[in-house]
Design an enzyme around this catalytic site. Sequence first.
Site, PDB file in Angstrom:
ATOM      1  N   TRP A  72       0.803  -1.254  -0.063  1.00 36.77           N
ATOM      2  CA  TRP A  72      -0.003   0.018  -0.104  1.00 36.77           C
ATOM      3  C   TRP A  72       0.757   1.283   0.056  1.00 36.77           C
ATOM      4  CZ3 TRP A  72      -1.784   2.871   4.807  1.00 36.77           C
ATOM      5  CH2 TRP A  72      -2.959   3.635   4.625  1.00 36.77           C
TER       6      TRP A  72
ATOM      7  N   LYS B 136     -13.480  -0.674   6.036  1.00 39.57           N
ATOM      8  CA  LYS B 136     -13.682  -1.701   4.833  1.00 39.57           C
ATOM      9  C   LYS B 136     -14.651  -2.802   5.452  1.00 39.57           C
ATOM     10  CE  LYS B 136      -9.921  -0.451   3.955  1.00 39.57           C
ATOM     11  NZ  LYS B 136      -8.972   0.285   4.123  1.00 39.57           N
TER      12      LYS B 136
ATOM     13  N   ASP C 178      -0.750  -5.466   9.301  1.00 40.83           N
ATOM     14  CA  ASP C 178      -1.590  -4.311   8.992  1.00 40.83           C
ATOM     15  C   ASP C 178      -2.847  -5.294   8.589  1.00 40.83           C
ATOM     16  OD1 ASP C 178      -3.162  -2.503   7.997  1.00 40.83           O
ATOM     17  OD2 ASP C 178      -1.827  -1.673   6.549  1.00 40.83           O
TER      18      ASP C 178
END
Length: 468
Positions: free
Chosen positions: A197, A314, A278
Amino acid sequence: MAHDKAGKTMEGDNMRAELASPIFRLNTLARHLGVSCSLSPPSPMESQFPNQAIYPSPTAGFSGGSVFANVVQAPEDPILGVTVAYNKDPSRMKVNLGVGAYRTEEGKPLVLNVVRRAEQMLVNNPSRVKEYLPITGLADFNKLSAKLIFGADSPAIQENRVVTVQCLSGTGSLRVGGEFLAKHYHERTIYIPQPTWGNHTKVFMLAGLSVKTYRYYDPTTRGLNFKGLLEDLSMAPSGAIVLLHACAHNPTGVDPTVGQWEQMRLLIRSKGLLPFFDSAYQGFASGSLDADAQSVRMFAADGGECLTAQSYAKNMGLYGERVGALSIVCKYADVAVRVESQLKLVIRPMYSNPPIHGASIVATILKDKEMYYEWTVELKAMANRIINMRQQLFDALRARGTPGDWTHIIKQIGMFTFTGLNKEQVAFMTQEYHVYLTSDGRISMAGLNSKTVPHLADAIHAAVTRIK
Ligand code: PLA
């Protein structure tokens, strides 16, 4: 005579202002020194306070150029900038597949039913107030978040070895974790996967860590470069921090298998590396919250230490509420207490304490059995819709006879497909087809629907046949 609320005269205020003015003070000083001097500003600018003059100076509104004149225009963010460009495009056929944000089959953002219900309950509860949360956030939220990622029966939780602090979504959790490590951990190098990311590098660099990469993705197989990964991690200095995507690796959609995770764990533990997970997509990869937490749980279960950044953006659709948590698993409970005290020192000067609303929604859902169940059903429906979009896109490319092997579209996991399209092909698709995606060829599958699949397939087909 005019009076203000406190009953003071306005005249008195003006006099005080005059006495405090620099000119008054300089003239007074000159008089005391016996020099003849009468200062007055060259072109006094009357402010809203009469008798107070402003000298021309770099920050004064009426003189010279801006003190920020040398600030250069920064480029847009590689991911969020795609939405900026999309919003500017007047075309009716435009599709935004840049940022990882879930859309319904109708192309609309989704607020989960269970979230609406939790919000209603919160609003209807008159005993709820808007006081500051503690520096570490909502206690219930923290406990439940730890349970969600480490498992209800986690020995680390039962032995009070886990510190959890509520942070500003996944990004904030990574940043707080990064700053804590930069201050209190002996090895300030973090290894992040290549690619990863885009924000990871910036978050950790600004936190004060030195960022290096380990091999992760093999573009020729469009799969994991496991050999390269093991080689790079075994060459890392002992103690180095290793960033791992808990599941649904962004941007590649390629995750290690359970067997590979186990090999990674053995290497990481043997070398004394510190894992930092993460977890931005728990439940979004497989549709199961437990299956998607397996990698983290394997590391937590071995009694060793690790960090985890969780995001509810999300999986609960709470993007803009900025809800997340940082957990640090320690070997001993007394260490965990001291770690928490230092996390508070990181957070307090950064944003003081986190916001209350989103964390209250999450806590309401996680602590109620029936609401929790409703969430898992809605989460699975989102994950399934994405899987369905993979199949539809794959079928559409096959039907067009688009050159290339597109099986990775159905093999990859999570929100994104790492298409393998190059920068030029992406630019072509945006220009000619108004399809917006990041320049590395990543497509947010969650932004697609049955109506936009054929358009995307046309765009990809044209891009790969016309641009090599
Ligand atoms: N970690 C990973 C791996 C992510 O993909 C994202 C979000 C985050 C952390 C941070 O999310 P949060 O702070 O909103 O909880 N990545 C998105 C959005 C979905 C973004 O770039 O900010 C993406 O499109 O890649």
